[in-house]
Scaffold this active site. Sequence first.
Site, PDB file in Angstrom:
ATOM      1  CB  CYS A 125     -42.328  -7.213 -31.762  1.00 39.37           C
ATOM      2  SG  CYS A 125     -42.325  -6.127 -30.312  1.00 39.37           S
ATOM      3  CB  CYS A 156     -39.378  -9.615 -24.838  1.00 37.84           C
ATOM      4  SG  CYS A 156     -39.960  -7.921 -24.584  1.00 37.84           S
ATOM      5  CB  CYS A 168     -41.568 -12.394 -27.153  1.00 36.42           C
ATOM      6  SG  CYS A 168     -43.020 -12.036 -28.171  1.00 36.42           S
ATOM      7  CB  CYS A 227     -57.375 -10.713 -24.176  1.00 40.23           C
ATOM      8  SG  CYS A 227     -58.034 -11.201 -22.563  1.00 40.23           S
ATOM      9  CB  CYS A 231     -58.660  -7.154 -21.566  1.00 43.66           C
ATOM     10  SG  CYS A 231     -57.029  -6.821 -20.846  1.00 43.66           S
ATOM     11  CB  CYS A 252     -55.086  -7.396 -16.733  1.00 43.22           C
ATOM     12  SG  CYS A 252     -54.653  -9.109 -17.139  1.00 43.22           S
ATOM     13  NE  ARG A 306     -57.294 -14.056 -17.468  1.00 48.10           N
ATOM     14  CZ  ARG A 306     -57.138 -12.736 -17.602  1.00 48.10           C
ATOM     15  NH1 ARG A 306     -56.126 -12.258 -18.301  1.00 48.10           N
ATOM     16  NH2 ARG A 306     -57.979 -11.903 -17.036  1.00 48.10           N
TER      17      ARG A 306
END
Length: 406
Positions: free
Chosen positions: A65, A69, A72, A109, A142, A202, A272
């Site tokens: 990626c 972040c 992550c 998801c 999702c 979400c 969740r």
Amino acid sequence: MDLLNTLVDKGIRRLPTTREEALAVLATSDDDLLDVVAAAGRVRRHWFGRRVKLNYLVNLKSGLCPEDCSYCSQRLGSGADILKYTWLKPDDASRAAAAGLAGGAKRVCLVASGRGPTDRDVDRVSDTIRAIKDGNEGVEVCACLGLLSDGQAERLREAGADAYNHNLNTSEATYGGITTTHTYADRVDTVRKAHAAGLSPCSGLIAGMGESDEDLVDVVLALRALDPDSVPVNFLIPFEGTPLAKEWNLTPQRCLRILAMVRFVCPDVEVRIAGGREVHLRTMQPLALHLANSVFLGDYLTSEGQAGRADLEMIADAGFEVEGADRVTLPAHRAAPGTNGGCHGGEPDGAVCATEASACGTGTAGCGTGAAEGASAEAAASAEAPRPDLVAVRRRGAGTDVAPNA
């Protein structure tokens, strides 16, 4: 315990919890923890009964990626020894999803690392959505693909997506210290794009990154203002090779207080328990089911969860039931087309709950535990020693030849 009595009453009537009240929940002591869980549990049961919705993650593209972040394992510059692979083909993703659906999940998801999808990526994911829906009647899908450009949410909706996930993660005030390659406002914009396109929004948070109680409350209040249908609560998994590898700030008790606070602020929303529950809640996971009405089954994106069978046994042993595909998760006032849930007015979906519970007065710190500002220091002081042995990198399921955990 007047505070808890007030919050139960507000939760059932969908009246807004104040910032001071939310801070007071986080400031309660371990001695009062079961009272807090019991009170938030009444609100949870009022809106969702004893049903637990199961969700299943499929990591469509892992690692590599370009975003930075700090939390992550897939970030730019990550030294975490995770699986790295490019886009799964639709049939492969559908087969991966089938394992979770066979285990009782009603929502799949689909997640892909990256800043955001290209139009070609949206085509790929659209094909995957159709492949999953063609073989599984009634399944919810999702998508979680990063920042959305104009028109992409609509295309995903047309392909059959039911929801879109994009977490705020932490408060606006501290976001720049976690990520520099995009902004908090970028994330808010994507949640709004998904909502406007008719996708069920979400959006949630990550706890345990060194944030204060004020940061936790502020991000949850910001989420309430965005009016998501579901709020995933992640607990930081401190991967070796990431900037936050040394952040072990959570205890099981703190995790439960955080979940209770989220339930009080967002009483009629699908809360969740997401990544990190096995690492930080550990044997206290069954208590968390009294607060959250939704969990991920099996593994996560780059880390392994507990065995899917163990999840199902935990749910049953705690006196809850897996929510069937024939049940609507959200209360009627939120599920009805064209309605705006929020936290004001409305009636429950038939679940029964007596108004009871409490703590200290509005604006106070809790039950003699000191000011909310002191709670953050207390939490940091009581945090346990690092447990990297509990962080298991995923080596099975999507992107491998090994059977998934579901």
